[in-house]
Design an enzyme around this catalytic site. Sequence first.
Site: not given
Length: 555
Positions: A283, A46-47, A288, A26, A292, A43, A445, A437
């Site tokens: 790094t 895994n969650c 490089i 992008r 994650g 992609s 509150k 609310y």
Amino acid sequence: MSTDRKRILIIGGNAGGASCAARSRRLSETAEIIVFEQGSFVSFANCGLPYYIGDVITDEKKLLVANVDLFRDRFNIDVRLENEVMAIDREAMQITVKNHQTGAVYQESYDALVLAIGAAPIRPPLAGIDLKGIFVVRTIPDSRQIRAWIDDHHAKRAVIVGGGFIGLEMAENLVSRGIEVTLIESQSQVMSPLDPEMVVTVQEKMRSHHVNLVLGDSVAKFSPNPDLGADGGIVVTTKSGTTHQANIVILGIGVRPETSLAKAAGLEIGDRGGISVNEQMQTSDPKIWAVGDAVEVKDFVTGEWTLIPLAGPANRQGRIAADVICEAHPSSFRGVQGTSVCGTFGLTIASTGINEKTLKRLGWEYEKVYLHPIHHAGYYPDAKPIDLKLLFSKQDGRIFGAQAVGEEGVEKRIDAIAIAMQMGATVFDLEEAELCYAPQFGSAKDPVNMAGMIAANVLRGDATLVHWEQLSKLDGRLLLDVRNVDEFEAGNVQGAVNIPLPQLRDRLNELNPEQEIWVYCQVGQRGYYATRILSLNGFKAYNLSGGFKTFQAFS
Ligand SMILES: Cc1cc2nc3c(=O)[nH]c(=O)nc-3n(C[C@H](O)[C@H](O)[C@H](O)COP(=O)(O)OP(=O)(O)OC[C@H]3O[C@@H](n4cnc5c(N)ncnc54)[C@H](O)[C@@H]3O)c2cc1C
């Protein structure tokens, strides 16, 4: 916008890698972007794996957030599945790749290289660890194998090792499949990001769903158990000598950053065992980047280096690396605060920032408040309580962390506090926060306001607190229960005297002005009113934070 023909190679095609690749495109139409993924999917969610194992998600395809064609057609990104990167030659700015489909080994050169290689589940070197039927949950093939094993072996009993996010999610999902679950956790509590008293209700809830919770014990060995079938009966023996039979074992004892590629290439590794990066996710080699689960990051609250294997930071770091590589924006990573949420057996468990255990380890001066507000207006049907704990600085009200457990509206409160913390807010800001609310969604509150108000009252000296763990040492103080008589009679703290709040003003003469008074009610609100009456009449009074509910649940 970058217009050069930069070659961006990304190792790892999941949360961090995929977001870095898409963001790079992008930001640059001209860069050449190649993603190398050793697995068969790019992609993937895994969650969602525990819920696929538990048949909540029944169609495996739903776990695929994107695929190779989408990356090619939408983003002009070359994703190479089953292509494992074997080595990095920093001098030649080249990587060596093995194509597992063809067996070919080849080189690719880079202008910028991104390591988004994640973290591997820990498999401790225990006797019997390689027995069939012992699984980790990381990939779609892992969960396929677990599903097949459960079906093929008509699994009736499971042992889960580890009481963190994956352990709790797996417990719920295995129970929902009719499997008897024993969960073994070496610490004396599940969900260690929270303090022990905050997870008591979680532990009770798990037990009420017949999970055999073994806390404060750890696995010593695994052995085969032919009684449970020739192939797949496992006996799990703990350090205390207890044995547990299982048809399947799930290991959920944490992850270790994948660093072998980085180490072999001579990149700097931090003290916590993750790849060292700066705020631009760069790094020790300026060509490089790493993002994650594989990297060490700064804890936003403590300033210490830490490992936080969560999807949100991985995605954000991927974007930041792309911004920097494409020279689009001077983005930098703010650090982590471990904002996380987990659901199990209808409870939501969420936290952000640091917990009281960490504050004690650091020796920081802090105060805490407990409260049990309902998640929306009490007059609207189905209001559910939230157990909420807020930790903050005694000096200036800076928020250190928050933890919450309940059935509804839990994560929304922790999210609000999390962003407040990122903006450097104090408890005085929570007091003033303007939140949405209507009766079915919250209260005028909101619990977040309430937490801020109570904490701010403490810092201003309008509220004086005592905590549940202090009640065991009264040392001559009066313990005053200001609930109604029927509430008092239904259960109270040993040694307490009952004067209901509506009678307090008329019965002050029964109290000794020389004696310090510790007041409590059910959740802390009437106790606060009582301490105000008492202090304004010259008594030294303290209110039990969170009231009898906190005391009863946690002591
Ligand atoms: C079961 C499960 C449930 C989870 N639930 C949540 C949740 O609810 N909320 C949350 O915030 N986080 C959750 N997480 C954690 C979250 O998934 C991770 O923090 C996130 O995926 C990390 O992203 P990453 O890109 O760093 O690593 P990964 O997603 O692990 O991706 C790394 C990729 O690199 C590939 N790779 C590694 N080495 C090489 C190599 N040499 N060559 C080519 N490819 C390589 C791997 O195959 C892998 O696909 C969960 C994790 C699991 C396993």
